[in-house]
Design a protein around this motif. Structure first.
Motif, short mmCIF file in Angstrom:
data_model
loop_
_atom_site.label_atom_id
_atom_site.label_comp_id
_atom_site.label_asym_id
_atom_site.label_seq_id
_atom_site.Cartn_x
_atom_site.Cartn_y
_atom_site.Cartn_z
N THR A 76 -66.15 19.54 11.51
CA THR A 76 -64.80 20.65 12.02
C THR A 76 -65.43 21.88 12.46
OG1 THR A 76 -64.29 20.96 9.75
CG2 THR A 76 -63.21 19.27 10.75
N ASP A 77 -66.30 22.60 11.64
CA ASP A 77 -66.75 23.81 11.99
C ASP A 77 -67.55 23.72 13.37
OD1 ASP A 77 -65.62 25.03 9.72
OD2 ASP A 77 -67.62 24.74 8.61
N ARG A 78 -68.27 22.57 13.54
CA ARG A 78 -69.06 22.55 14.75
C ARG A 78 -68.03 22.28 15.90
NH1 ARG A 78 -73.04 23.75 18.03
NH2 ARG A 78 -73.74 22.09 19.30
N LEU A 79 -66.97 21.48 15.73
CA LEU A 79 -66.16 21.34 16.91
C LEU A 79 -65.50 22.62 17.14
CD1 LEU A 79 -64.43 19.45 18.60
CD2 LEU A 79 -63.09 18.83 16.72
N ARG A 80 -64.96 23.29 16.09
CA ARG A 80 -64.17 24.66 16.37
C ARG A 80 -65.18 25.55 17.24
NH1 ARG A 80 -63.66 25.65 11.56
NH2 ARG A 80 -61.82 25.05 11.30
N GLN A 81 -66.48 25.69 17.03
CA GLN A 81 -67.41 26.49 17.64
C GLN A 81 -67.47 25.86 18.96
OE1 GLN A 81 -71.46 25.85 16.73
NE2 GLN A 81 -71.82 27.98 17.00
N VAL A 82 -67.61 24.61 19.39
CA VAL A 82 -67.81 24.21 20.74
C VAL A 82 -66.50 24.41 21.53
CG1 VAL A 82 -68.19 22.04 22.09
CG2 VAL A 82 -69.40 22.56 20.14
N ILE A 83 -65.29 24.21 20.94
CA ILE A 83 -64.06 24.51 21.75
C ILE A 83 -63.79 25.92 22.38
CG2 ILE A 83 -61.69 24.44 21.36
CD1 ILE A 83 -61.75 22.08 19.81
N THR A 84 -64.17 26.82 21.10
CA THR A 84 -64.25 28.14 21.41
C THR A 84 -65.24 28.59 22.74
OG1 THR A 84 -63.61 28.77 19.17
CG2 THR A 84 -64.64 30.42 20.40
N ASN A 85 -66.54 28.13 22.48
CA ASN A 85 -67.33 28.39 23.54
C ASN A 85 -67.07 27.72 24.94
OD1 ASN A 85 -68.86 29.72 21.48
ND2 ASN A 85 -70.29 28.03 21.17
N THR A 86 -66.41 26.73 24.93
CA THR A 86 -65.96 26.01 26.22
C THR A 86 -64.91 26.79 26.63
OG1 THR A 86 -66.33 23.91 25.10
CG2 THR A 86 -64.79 23.81 26.89
N PHE A 87 -63.87 27.33 25.96
CA PHE A 87 -63.05 28.36 26.65
C PHE A 87 -63.74 29.63 26.99
CE2 PHE A 87 -59.48 26.30 23.90
CZ PHE A 87 -58.83 25.68 25.06
N ASP A 88 -64.64 29.86 26.49
CA ASP A 88 -65.54 31.29 27.28
C ASP A 88 -66.37 30.96 28.51
OD1 ASP A 88 -64.87 32.71 24.87
OD2 ASP A 88 -66.24 32.37 23.59
N VAL A 89 -66.78 29.67 28.39
CA VAL A 89 -67.82 29.53 29.54
C VAL A 89 -67.48 28.56 30.79
CG1 VAL A 89 -69.68 30.27 28.06
CG2 VAL A 89 -69.11 27.70 28.35
N ILE A 90 -66.37 27.84 30.54
CA ILE A 90 -65.79 26.77 31.48
C ILE A 90 -64.63 27.15 31.98
CG2 ILE A 90 -65.06 24.10 31.89
CD1 ILE A 90 -67.42 23.57 30.22
N ASP A 91 -64.27 27.26 33.38
CA ASP A 91 -62.91 27.57 33.90
C ASP A 91 -62.54 26.11 33.96
OD1 ASP A 91 -61.10 28.80 35.23
OD2 ASP A 91 -62.03 28.92 37.26
N GLY A 92 -61.30 26.05 33.30
CA GLY A 92 -60.45 24.91 33.37
C GLY A 92 -59.05 25.14 33.21
N ASP A 93 -58.15 24.09 33.58
CA ASP A 93 -56.64 24.33 33.37
C ASP A 93 -56.19 23.56 32.28
OD1 ASP A 93 -56.87 25.99 35.40
OD2 ASP A 93 -56.37 24.54 37.07
#
Length: 437
Positions: A76-93
């Motif tokens: 879960t910690d790894r998933l939380r980190q990946v989701i946070t980073n995804t919002f930071d670097v990927i432009d999506g809707d």
């Protein structure tokens, strides 16, 4: 002794990340072990019509790459980190978290993690897609249910707006062209298709799902559970049309059925049909000299495809082209509860012709059954690239129409409707003429 499935036709539930990629600016986030997505993308995106990866697809898909550490201590910690980073670097809707076997087995609470981001106003949903749950067709339905249950909000109904649920993106090699053709057919009746997948898709279309006047399910079984969910959640009625409309007989019946359900005057529908049929028969009549040449005409055909394409193609070749169906092999691992209704559709051909159906996703078994058939003339086999070998051995004509298709590049091709039927006739007789010449 356990059985081994040869020559796979679809992938596991996690392959539904391709359905997310089929929505413009929608981003899948994978919580699974390393290699899962790469293998699935190769099967569906690279070796099935060479469709490619698209926006944030392929190797650009965010993934936790869960390892032994996550198996032992939780991911879960790894998933939380990946989701946070995804919002930071990927432009999506819209962001969709999908799980693999590892995270589902160890019991990571993906829902809790995702709901915290939802509480922050992030456009994100989650879906458990461990591969043991079934095929990517089941995964496609699970993704849609996740969007329906976690993202959509009730809205005022917009008269004439129609959600279309049919070809599964990337699994059905011609899905993009199919959706475009279905949209054109529905638009010709004066209705407004809500384009959820493909080149004209958007997250705005996702938001508008709950505004639709009705849902249109064009499939023997895939998508029915989603339409039922939408009816229960938002009160949206749905029309189930089990056959992919290919050719004048089925497509005209399809337009009449949709027109009646939508309350459109029959005169409007008949004018649309007349225009389409006039164009179709203009081209067909021009080719009559070749189409009726007995030395070229394949008299019997076999399909090896998912239920959507097997049924649509079989009805067209039988009802419109006058060919005789041999065994029809259904390869999409049709759920047991739907097999009887799917088989029943293969008894509704003209002149009381009935086609025998065989449900199997085992290519080895299918090949053995094809070799047992006693056919006097050269048959036509409409299947996948797997069938090229048996077709060559039996001196049969072969055309790839179902996954996997490794011997063709597919961009916008479609066999749907009147135009699609002309394309199918062109492809079949190009195979025949190429061999004859």
């Amino acid at each position: 002794m356990s059985l081994c499935v040869e020559q796979i036709r679809h992938v596991c539930t996690l392959g539904a990340f391709e359905s997310v990629l089929a929505i413009k600016r929608a981003v899948p986030i994978i919580h699974a072990g390393p290699g899962c997505v790469a293998k699935l993308w190769t099967t569906l995106g690279s070796q099935n019509g060479h469709q490619g990866s698209g926006y944030v697809g392929g190797h650009a898909i965010p993934c936790t790459n869960a390892s032994e550490k996550e198996v032992v201590f939780g991911g879960t910690d790894r998933l939380r980190q990946v989701i946070t980073n995804t919002f930071d670097v990927i432009d999506g809707d819209l962001f969709v978290v999908l799980t693999g076997c590892t995270s589902d087995i160890i019991g990571d609470d993906v829902g809790e993690i995702t709901r915290k981001f939802q509480a922050q106003g992030k456009p994100i949903v989650y879906v458990e897609t461990g591969g043991f749950k079934g095929s990517n067709l089941i995964g496609h339905e699970l993704v849609l249910d996740a969007i329906i249950n976690q993202y959509l909000q009730p809205q005022e109904v917009e008269e004439g707006l129609v959600n279309i649920w049919s070809s599964v993106p990337y699994q059905n090699t011609f899905w993009s062209g199919d959706i475009e053709q279905l949209n054109l057919l529905i638009s010709s009746l004066g209705l407004k298709p809500n384009i959820i997948f493909g080149p004209d898709s958007s997250v705005d279309a996702i938001n508008n799902i709950s505004k639709a006047q009705f849902n249109l399910v064009i499939s023997p079984w895939v998508g029915l559970r989603n339409a039922e969910n939408l009816q229960e959640k938002f009160g949206t009625p749905f029309l189930h049309y089990p056959t992919l409309p290919i050719g004048p007989t089925e497509t005209s019946n399809f337009l009449r059925t949709v027109g009646e359900f939508a309350g459109i005057e029959s005169s409007v529908v008949e004018n649309v049909i007349r225009k389409h049929e006039d164009r179709y028969f203009y081209y067909l009549e021009r080719a009559a000299d070749t189409l009726l040449e007995t030395r070229l005409l394949p008299r019997r055909f076999i399909t090896v495809a998912d239920s959507l394409y097997a049924l649509g193609i079989a009805k067209f070749l039988t009802n419109d082209m006058g060919l005789i169906p041999e065994k029809q092999f259904i390869t999409d691992d049709t759920p047991t509860g739907f097999q009887e209704s799917v088989a029943a559709e293969f008894t509704k051909f003209t002149n009381d012709i009935v086609a025998e159906t065989v449900f199997s996703n085992d290519g080895g078994f299918v090949e053995e059954e094809i070799r047992k058939l006693k056919i006097r003339s050269r048959p036509l086999i409409l299947g996948s690239s797997w069938e090229r070998v048996v077709a060559r051995d039996l001196n049969a004509y072969q055309l790839s129409v179902s996954a996997p298709i490794g011997n063709e590049l597919v961009l916008s091709k479609s066999y749907v409707g009147y135009n699609g039927a002309l394309q199918l006739v062109e492809d079949i007789y190009s195979v025949v003429l190429n061999d004859f010449m």
